[in-house]
Motif scaffolding. Structure first.
Motif, PDB file in Angstrom:
ATOM      1  N   UNK A 335       0.501  -1.477  -0.553  1.00  0.00           N
ATOM      2  CA  UNK A 335      -0.319   0.026   0.044  1.00  0.00           C
ATOM      3  C   UNK A 335       0.878   1.349  -0.150  1.00  0.00           C
ATOM      4  N   UNK A 336       0.728   2.423  -0.801  1.00  0.00           N
ATOM      5  CA  UNK A 336       1.002   3.862  -0.795  1.00  0.00           C
ATOM      6  C   UNK A 336       2.553   3.452  -1.867  1.00  0.00           C
ATOM      7  N   UNK A 337       3.222   2.533  -1.864  1.00  0.00           N
ATOM      8  CA  UNK A 337       4.152   2.609  -3.088  1.00  0.00           C
ATOM      9  C   UNK A 337       3.847   2.239  -4.142  1.00  0.00           C
ATOM     10  N   UNK A 338       2.881   2.580  -4.725  1.00  0.00           N
ATOM     11  CA  UNK A 338       2.330   2.193  -5.772  1.00  0.00           C
ATOM     12  C   UNK A 338       2.610   2.661  -7.065  1.00  0.00           C
ATOM     13  N   UNK A 339       2.677   3.960  -7.195  1.00  0.00           N
ATOM     14  CA  UNK A 339       2.745   5.446  -7.973  1.00  0.00           C
ATOM     15  C   UNK A 339       4.214   5.621  -7.984  1.00  0.00           C
ATOM     16  N   UNK A 340       4.844   5.098  -7.333  1.00  0.00           N
ATOM     17  CA  UNK A 340       6.582   4.472  -7.052  1.00  0.00           C
ATOM     18  C   UNK A 340       6.847   3.630  -7.615  1.00  0.00           C
ATOM     19  N   UNK A 341       6.319   3.309  -7.929  1.00  0.00           N
ATOM     20  CA  UNK A 341       7.223   1.919  -8.401  1.00  0.00           C
ATOM     21  C   UNK A 341       6.134   0.965 -10.047  1.00  0.00           C
ATOM     22  N   UNK A 342       5.119   0.758  -9.932  1.00  0.00           N
ATOM     23  CA  UNK A 342       4.326   0.287 -10.515  1.00  0.00           C
ATOM     24  C   UNK A 342       4.791   0.791 -12.031  1.00  0.00           C
TER      25      UNK A 342
END
Length: 452
Positions: A335-342
């Motif tokens: 959670x909350x790291x998707x925008x940094x990695x996806x």
């Protein structure tokens, strides 16, 4: 089995399982697509009598206008709050796609602003009414439960913790790739994005004219696309498209066979990807396509699908796969790291939307130059959903192998080909934007880079 059911405490310690309004609508849609009652009952682990009861009340259920996740629609709940939460979900999605961290404080502040704005437009509104909604902690917790939104954090210091979580996940992911010997061709990422398919830049005369007109606003017509590709960038899976209409008027006019479309076409009232639709896409499109791709390229029958933990992506997805696709494994971003990695969020979806706008303007230019139609006439009477599907196909085809592969640099840098990937996406943006601006001006639209 998808986690669509919740248990409600009753007297005597017994628990009654309930089905959300959203899933009831999915059951109706599935039955209308030809799925037998017995098969639906087995899928949901419910009795056939329960499914039949839902089907008997189909008209009543269709009329319910509930935010995703709601069990019942309360008559005491003000309709304006439903509108606030719908607008809020769109805003949250836009913020997350832009890579911004969305916190509880920001959401509550936005909700209060939306409420005040909507209430002020109601007849007989007083200042007291505008201040009636407090956007409290209780409302926030209930909103998360109703809407199924997970990627929301409570504290402003979340940005640094998100970065740490992303860094730890990337390190773990790269070790997994080595230990399990995954090839870039075998690892896939998918993500949904909303598309306002008939929208024009804000300052154009067409937009100004539509805003001034009462009634339905075609530019607000939205669909949802699910895009998917592998890490090597050489294979794109047929997208899932969800629209609010099962059979648009243009389909009848063009004698469309849905099975022949360049997308998997599905519908529901809110044009959202749901768990049922996502599982259908996995079993009917993703599974067969990747299996065929691997066999044709003499690659091991082994696939990893990495994705975010959106409500439409059931945690037990592997249990819903058909037996022939048991070679597919699933991994979720924290959670909350998707925008940094996806990968899909690293310029892929952004690039797709720029290419969509470019192809749209090219179509406008071609029509206004080669026919007697004005841009206004074309836009109002001849640009329909079939035109949109052709442009989607062209734009998705235009997303290059290099763009798709470069998008994995933050998550799996070892799979990225070449050494110039770090600056690639930024290097390619200006020419596309410049072309769109140039095309816009050619067809008489007031448009600049900021509009795009």
């Amino acid at each position: 089995m998808p986690p669509m059911k919740k248990k409600v405490e009753k007297e005597g310690g017994k628990k009654k399982e309930m089905i959300t309004v959203e899933v009831k609508k999915e059951i109706i849609e599935k039955h209308e697509r030809g799925v037998r009652v017995a098969d639906i009952a087995r899928f949901y682990n419910k009795s056939t009598s329960t499914i039949c009861t839902i089907l008997k009340k189909r008209e009543e259920i269709r009329e319910l206008d509930a935010v995703k996740g709601v069990m019942r629609v309360s008559k005491q709940r003000p309709h304006v709050l439903e509108d606030v939460e719908k607008l809020l979900l769109v805003w949250i999605n836009e913020k997350q796609l832009a890579g911004d961290t969305v916190t509880e404080n920001l959401i509550c502040k936005k909700a209060k602003g939306l409420y005040a704005n909507l209430v002020s437009k109601l007849p007989g509104t007083s200042t007291e009414n505008e201040e009636g909604f407090k956007a409290s902690r209780g409302w926030f917790d209930n909103f998360k439960r109703r809407s199924g939104v997970h990627n929301i954090v409570r504290h402003r210091e979340a940005v640094s913790s998100d970065a740490k979580a992303a860094e730890a996940f990337a390190a773990e992911f790269q070790k997994l790739m080595v230990s399990e010997r995954y090839l870039p061709q075998q690892v896939f990422n998918c993500d949904e994005t909303g598309l306002f398919w008939k929208k024009m830049p804000k300052r154009t005369y067409i937009t100004a004219e539509e805003i001034a007109m009462p009634g339905h606003k075609p530019m607000n017509d939205r669909l949802t696309l699910l895009l998917c590709a592998n890490a090597s960038g050489d294979f794109k899976v047929k997208p899932l498209l969800v629209y609010h209409s099962e059979n648009p008027r243009a389909f009848k006019k063009c004698k469309v066979q849905k099975s022949q479309l360049n997308v998997m076409w599905r519908s529901n009232s809110k044009a959202w990807v749901t768990r049922i639709l996502f599982v259908d896409w996995i079993n009917e499109v993703f599974g067969p396509a990747v299996k065929r791709y691997l066999l044709e390229n003499n690659l091991p029958l082994k696939v990893l699908l990495v994705m975010d933990n959106a409500p439409a992506h059931p945690p037990g997805l592997e249990d819903d796969l058909l037996e022939e696709f048991d070679f597919i494994k699933v991994k979720f971003f924290p959670p909350n790291a998707t925008s940094l990695l996806q990968p899909m969020d690293q310029q892929v979806i952004s690039n797709f939307k720029k290419l969509y706008t470019k192809a749209l303007f090219q179509r406008c230019f071609k029509v206004t130059e080669g026919t007697y139609l004005t841009l206004r006439e074309f836009w109002k009477n001849h640009f329909h959903i079939m035109s949109c599907l052709k442009i989607i196909d062209k734009a998705w085809d235009g997303v290059t192998k290099k763009t798709l592969n470069s998008a994995w640099r933050k998550l799996w840098s070892d799979c990225v080909f070449g050494h110039d990937s770090e600056g690639f996406s930024h290097e390619q943006e200006p020419p596309v934007v410049d072309e769109i601006v140039s095309l816009g001006k050619t067809i008489g639209l007031k448009v600049n880079e900021d509009d795009i």
